[in-house]
Design an enzyme around this catalytic site. Structure first.
Site, PDB file in Angstrom:
ATOM      1  N   SER A 190       0.845  -1.200   0.000  1.00 44.39           N
ATOM      2  CA  SER A 190       0.000   0.000   0.000  1.00 44.39           C
ATOM      3  C   SER A 190       0.876   1.244   0.000  1.00 44.39           C
ATOM      4  CB  SER A 190      -0.862   0.023   1.267  1.00 44.39           C
ATOM      5  OG  SER A 190      -1.521   1.269   1.407  1.00 44.39           O
ATOM      6  N   TYR A 203      -1.995  -0.904  10.559  1.00 43.70           N
ATOM      7  CA  TYR A 203      -2.079  -1.278   9.144  1.00 43.70           C
ATOM      8  C   TYR A 203      -0.839  -0.829   8.369  1.00 43.70           C
ATOM      9  CZ  TYR A 203      -3.851  -1.251   4.315  1.00 43.70           C
ATOM     10  OH  TYR A 203      -4.010  -1.442   2.971  1.00 43.70           O
TER      11      TYR A 203
END
Ligand code: NAD
Ligand code: MG
Length: 298
Positions: A190, A203
């Protein structure tokens, strides 16, 4: 405006009809309940035989980026197994239908990536059903925003790591004995790995771990003819974001701070996975393909 992956189009105007709106889903969220529906390329993706005869396992293949990838892989000629949570059966069955409609074998593998036995079992089941495994896509992921570290529970921290990092380790390890030279592992990272948001501490940390894991493993496996690479998406319209990935009120503007000024669609991610899975990328090893609307990366 939507399009296939070949048509000449202004990328700032693409998908202008798909509005990201404030909404919330409990649990992992479903593509079926997304308002507006994301584009998985189901009406547009055109294959050109780049994965004929390959056997793929895609985690999180029921929805979002994984589902778009599963559809594209099947249309490129691969048999595709998809892993997902049992409560996502509705989405999973739609993708199974699209894989089958492409003339390929599909395998539905509901279960929990936090369980190492499940991770080992889905590799075994894929090998059993398809007669081998050449492409592993570690894409299933957990993202829950928490504004204050004091409210980030030990349980969430653990679950995020188990889902995003440990499962990738368990699946890669289980797959390895089956991966012949020419096989590929593709991990989904990401933009959060480099540009972490204040409310995604757990995350973002897992995504940086995925990058380091992938670069290390790429060096170890390159000599065996197995290529490990990464796709790092930016803001993409998927159920993950509406199921607590972002604060609900932030969804209306989701992706608008990118140079293209909009969120990406899962259909725009699938070609990156196809490239890294196919022999077209035969000299690409340990690389991260950023598909993020232009956000700067290291
Ligand atoms: P998604 O919700 O469609 O897909 C995530 C999938 O992960 C779910 O469908 C679910 O099947 C699976 N999953 C989650 N927890 C699981 C568990 N415990 N056991 C089994 N399966 C589990 O959302 P998406 O955005 O397509 O996410 C795919 C990947 O893309 C994730 O790794 C995510 O971190 C990454 N990503 C997404 C974005 C974005 O903006 N959407 C941006 C960067 C990275
Ligand atoms: Mg899903």
């Amino acid at each position: 405006m939507t399009t296939d992956q070949y048509t000449f189009t202004d990328p700032t105007k693409l998908y202008s009809s798909i509005k990201t709106t404030a909404q919330y889903q409990e649990g992992p969220g479903l593509d079926a309940d997304l308002d507006n529906k994301a584009d998985l390329g189901e009406d547009t993706y055109r294959g050109s035989g780049r994965l004929i005869g390959r056997k793929a396992l895609v985690t999180g293949g029921d929805s979002g980026i994984g589902a778009a990838t599963a559809i594209a892989f099947a249309r490129e000629g691969a048999d595709v197994a998809i892993s997902y949570l049992p409560e996502e059966e509705e989405d999973a069955q739609r993708i199974v239908g699209l894989i089958t409609a492409a003339g390929q074998q599909a395998l539905a593998l509901p279960g929990d990536l936090k369980d190492p036995a499940y991770c080992r079992d889905i590799v075994a089941q894929t090998v059993e059903a398809f007669g081998g495994l050449d492409i592993l896509v570690n894409n299933g992921g957990k993202q829950q925003h928490v504004e204050d570290l004091a409210d980030l529970s030990d349980e969430q921290f653990d679950d995020t790591f188990k889902t995003n990092v440990y499962a990738m380790f368990w699946l890669s390890k289980a797959a390895l004995p089956h991966l012949k030279p020419g096989s590929t592992i593709i991990n989904t990272s990401s933009i959060q790995a480099y540009s972490p948001s204040e409310n995604l501490v757990d995350y973002a940390t897992t995504k940086a771990s995925i990058n380091a894991f992938s670069k290390a493993l790429a060096q170890q496996l390159g000599v065996k003819g197995i290529r490990v690479n990464v796709v790092a998406p930016g803001p993409v319209w998927t159920p993950l974001q509406t199921a607590g990935g972002q604060p609900t009120k932030a969804l209306k503007e989701f992706g608008q701070d990118t140079p293209l000024g909009r969120a990406g669609q899962p259909a725009e991610l699938a070609p990156a996975f196809v490239f890294l899975a196919s022999a077209e990328s035969s000299y690409v090893v340990g690389e991260t393909l950023n598909v993020n609307g232009g956000m700067p990366t290291p």
